[in-house]
Design a protein around this motif. Structure first.
Motif, short mmCIF file in Angstrom:
data_model
loop_
_atom_site.label_atom_id
_atom_site.label_comp_id
_atom_site.label_asym_id
_atom_site.label_seq_id
_atom_site.Cartn_x
_atom_site.Cartn_y
_atom_site.Cartn_z
N LEU A 1 0.89 -1.17 0.00
CA LEU A 1 0.00 0.00 0.00
C LEU A 1 0.92 1.22 0.00
N CYS A 2 0.72 2.13 -0.96
CA CYS A 2 1.62 3.28 -1.03
C CYS A 2 0.83 4.58 -1.15
N VAL A 3 1.42 5.62 -0.60
CA VAL A 3 0.90 6.97 -0.83
C VAL A 3 2.09 7.78 -1.34
N ASN A 4 1.88 8.56 -2.42
CA ASN A 4 2.99 9.26 -3.05
C ASN A 4 2.89 10.78 -2.89
N ASP A 5 4.06 11.40 -2.98
CA ASP A 5 4.13 12.85 -3.15
C ASP A 5 3.44 13.64 -2.03
N ILE A 6 4.07 13.66 -0.88
CA ILE A 6 3.47 14.33 0.28
C ILE A 6 4.48 15.34 0.82
N ASP A 7 4.00 16.54 1.13
CA ASP A 7 4.86 17.51 1.80
C ASP A 7 4.46 17.52 3.26
N ILE A 8 5.42 17.26 4.16
CA ILE A 8 5.04 17.39 5.57
C ILE A 8 5.78 18.56 6.19
N ARG A 9 4.95 19.50 6.61
CA ARG A 9 5.50 20.74 7.16
C ARG A 9 5.59 20.63 8.67
N ARG A 10 6.44 21.42 9.24
CA ARG A 10 6.62 21.42 10.69
C ARG A 10 5.31 21.77 11.37
N GLY A 11 4.97 20.96 12.37
CA GLY A 11 3.78 21.26 13.16
C GLY A 11 2.46 20.90 12.51
N VAL A 12 2.52 20.37 11.27
CA VAL A 12 1.24 20.02 10.61
C VAL A 12 1.27 18.53 10.24
N PRO A 13 0.66 17.69 11.09
CA PRO A 13 0.66 16.27 10.78
C PRO A 13 -0.17 15.98 9.54
#
Ligand SMILES: *[C@@H]1O[C@H](CO)[C@@H](O)[C@H](O)[C@H]1NC(C)=O
Ligand SMILES: *[C@@H]1O[C@H](CO)[C@@H](O)[C@H](O)[C@H]1NC(C)=O
Ligand SMILES: *[C@@H]1O[C@H](CO)[C@@H](O)[C@H](O)[C@H]1NC(C)=O
Length: 456
Positions: free
Chosen positions: A432-444
């Motif tokens: 199972l894959c999820v692609n192309d995610i930006d994870i920013r500080r403090g934002v789960p």
């Protein structure tokens, strides 16, 4: 083994066989019990090598019968020579107390298999000073060998019908019985075989794969009371084989929690596996670190069927001949039935210029399993095997959190892909894959999986 040694062993066997060392059967209808000994008694009587045997079968699962070679064949004996025989051998007892788990193990064995369960009670030889006990263990093994020899010679019980189950030092007792019979005993299972004074020992003196047609062992405390080297055809290292989940390390933990919880975990996991509630399958790998890093993902060396803890023939593997000294690794939960699913998380990120940290959490019915990946500029792909309580198809959601903010100066992390799959990997199952995610500080960030458990 040298032929001189062999000759000595067999002459000892003969001497014992012709003498009446094993005592008389109790026929008064009372249940026999394991003995205890106290220091005073032990010092005065010097009855160190006294061994008694108790028999439990499906006809008397709660009331042990005293057992010896002469009781076989008597109408009052529950021993059935056409059934397989399980021999339980306990280990060292610091305080001379009878091991309380013996009846639980016997009962679990009887529920799993219609067998004769013979309990070896050698508490007089097994108590107080460990170094003296280590001197006694071969003596006990010889006495057991006499019994097995009689059952074979006089009553036609095939050597392959014997399965010796030794706990701690009892595993090496079983190993020495195996040595006496030149590896023709059916099976030996070592439950956290003792480590102190055995790790560097010659294979003649400790449990090893030549002691029986099949030898399996479970390791749970190899940094203290258990042995850290493989001793069987298949060696299960639980949670790396050293420290077990739920065995507290704090100063405030109970004596049990502190001293022998890890060591006794092998026994509890084995009993639970006999119950057959769920499968405790091990993945073959060279080391625990490699296993955790996701470097070992299938059952290749076992031709597709990985070994599982329990009574299945050759631990459920299909290969013949069985690979020798194969370490297998598994993660467990902290309480019965101990089974965990091995979920491999693969995280691929775009190149970073500073260190970062990302926390991955897998959730099922609000139970979460998490791991923090320490990300470094020099690598972009990270893998980790996690113990999740349920199967991959029951994972509801995955969450990523940029947790490095406080520790490092890294800003956003770009995740090219995050994938989860369950070990052992099968060719037809896609992760199972999820692609192309930006994870920013403090934002789960989180994603819900919509899936059903298929029939594949
Ligand atoms: C051990 O226990 C049995 C009862 O099962 C008893 O008959 C025997 O005398 C005990 N042995 C010693 C040395 O106390
Ligand atoms: C002994 O075991 C065999 C095989 O399980 C069985 O057929 C036989 O009935 C048993 N004998 C007795 C006396 O229980
Ligand atoms: C075995 O399973 C039964 C229920 O089927 C449970 O009551 C028992 O505690 C289990 N024993 C072990 C050792 O896990």
């Amino acid at each position: 083994m040298l032929w001189e040694d062999k000759a000595i062993l067999f002459s000892i066997l003969l001497v014992y066989s012709s003498s009446q060392v094993l005592g008389e059967v109790q026929e008064d209808g009372q249940c026999a019990e394991l003995n205890s000994t106290r220091w005073q008694e032990y010092r005065q009587q010097r009855v160190r090598e006294e061994v008694q045997y108790l028999l439990l079968t499906r006809n008397n699962p709660d009331c042990a019968q005293k057992f010896d070679q002469d009781s076989v064949g008597k109408p009052t004996s529950y021993f059935n020579t056409s059934r397989p025989t399980k021999v339980i051998i306990h280990g060292f007892s610091a305080l001379g107390r009878k091991p309380s788990w013996v009846t639980d193990l016997a009962r679990a064995l009887l529920e799993a298999q219609d067998a004769n369960v013979v309990v070896v009670d050698w508490i007089y030889g097994a108590s107080f000073a460990y170094n003296l006990v280590v001197e006694n263990y071969k003596e006990v093994a010889l006495q057991i060998s006499v019994l097995v020899n009689q059952l074979q010679q006089k009553h036609g019980c095939g050597l392959e019908s014997f399965h010796l189950i030794g706990v701690s030092l009892g595993a090496h007792v079983a190993g020495f019985v195996g040595t006496v019979f030149e590896g023709k005993i059916g099976r030996i299972t070592g439950l956290d075989p003792a480590g102190p004074m055995f790790k560097g020992a010659d294979t003649y003196d400790r449990l090893d794969p030549t002691d029986a047609l099949f030898v399996d062992a479970i390791h749970t405390d190899s940094d203290h009371f258990g042995i850290s080297i493989p001793v069987g055809h298949v060696d299960f290292f639980l949670n790396g084989g050293m420290d077990q989940t739920g065995c507290a390390r704090s100063r405030f933990a109970s004596m049990y929690g502190y001293v022998i919880c890890d060591h006794m975990r092998a026994l509890h996991v084995y009993m639970s596996a006999l119950n057959g509630t769920c499968q405790l399958m091990g993945i073959p790998c060279a080391s625990y670190e490699d296993f955790l890093k996701g470097s070992c993902v299938d059952c290749g060396v076992f031709k597709g069927r990985c070994p599982a803890v329990g009574l299945q023939e050759k631990s459920g593997t299909a290969t013949s001949p069985i690979p020798e000294q194969q370490k297998v690794f598994l993660l467990t939960t902290s309480s019965a039935p101990f089974c965990a699913h091995h979920i491999l998380v693969t995280l691929e990120v775009s190149p970073l210029d500073k260190s970062a940290e990302v926390e991955v959490t897998l959730t099922t019915w609000s139970q979460g399993t998490e791991h923090r990946f320490r990300l470094k500029p020099e690598a972009t792909v990270y893998r980790r095997v996690l113990a999740h309580p349920v199967a991959l198809c029951l994972i509801d959601s995955i969450r990523l959190k940029n947790t490095g903010a406080r520790l490092y100066r890294q800003g956003d992390v770009h995740v090219k892909s995050v994938c989860v799959s369950e070990l052992p990997l099968h060719r037809h199952e896609a992760p199972l894959c999820v692609n192309d995610i930006d994870i920013r500080r403090g934002v789960p960030w989180s994603h819900d999986f919509v899936q059903v458990c298929g029939t594949s």
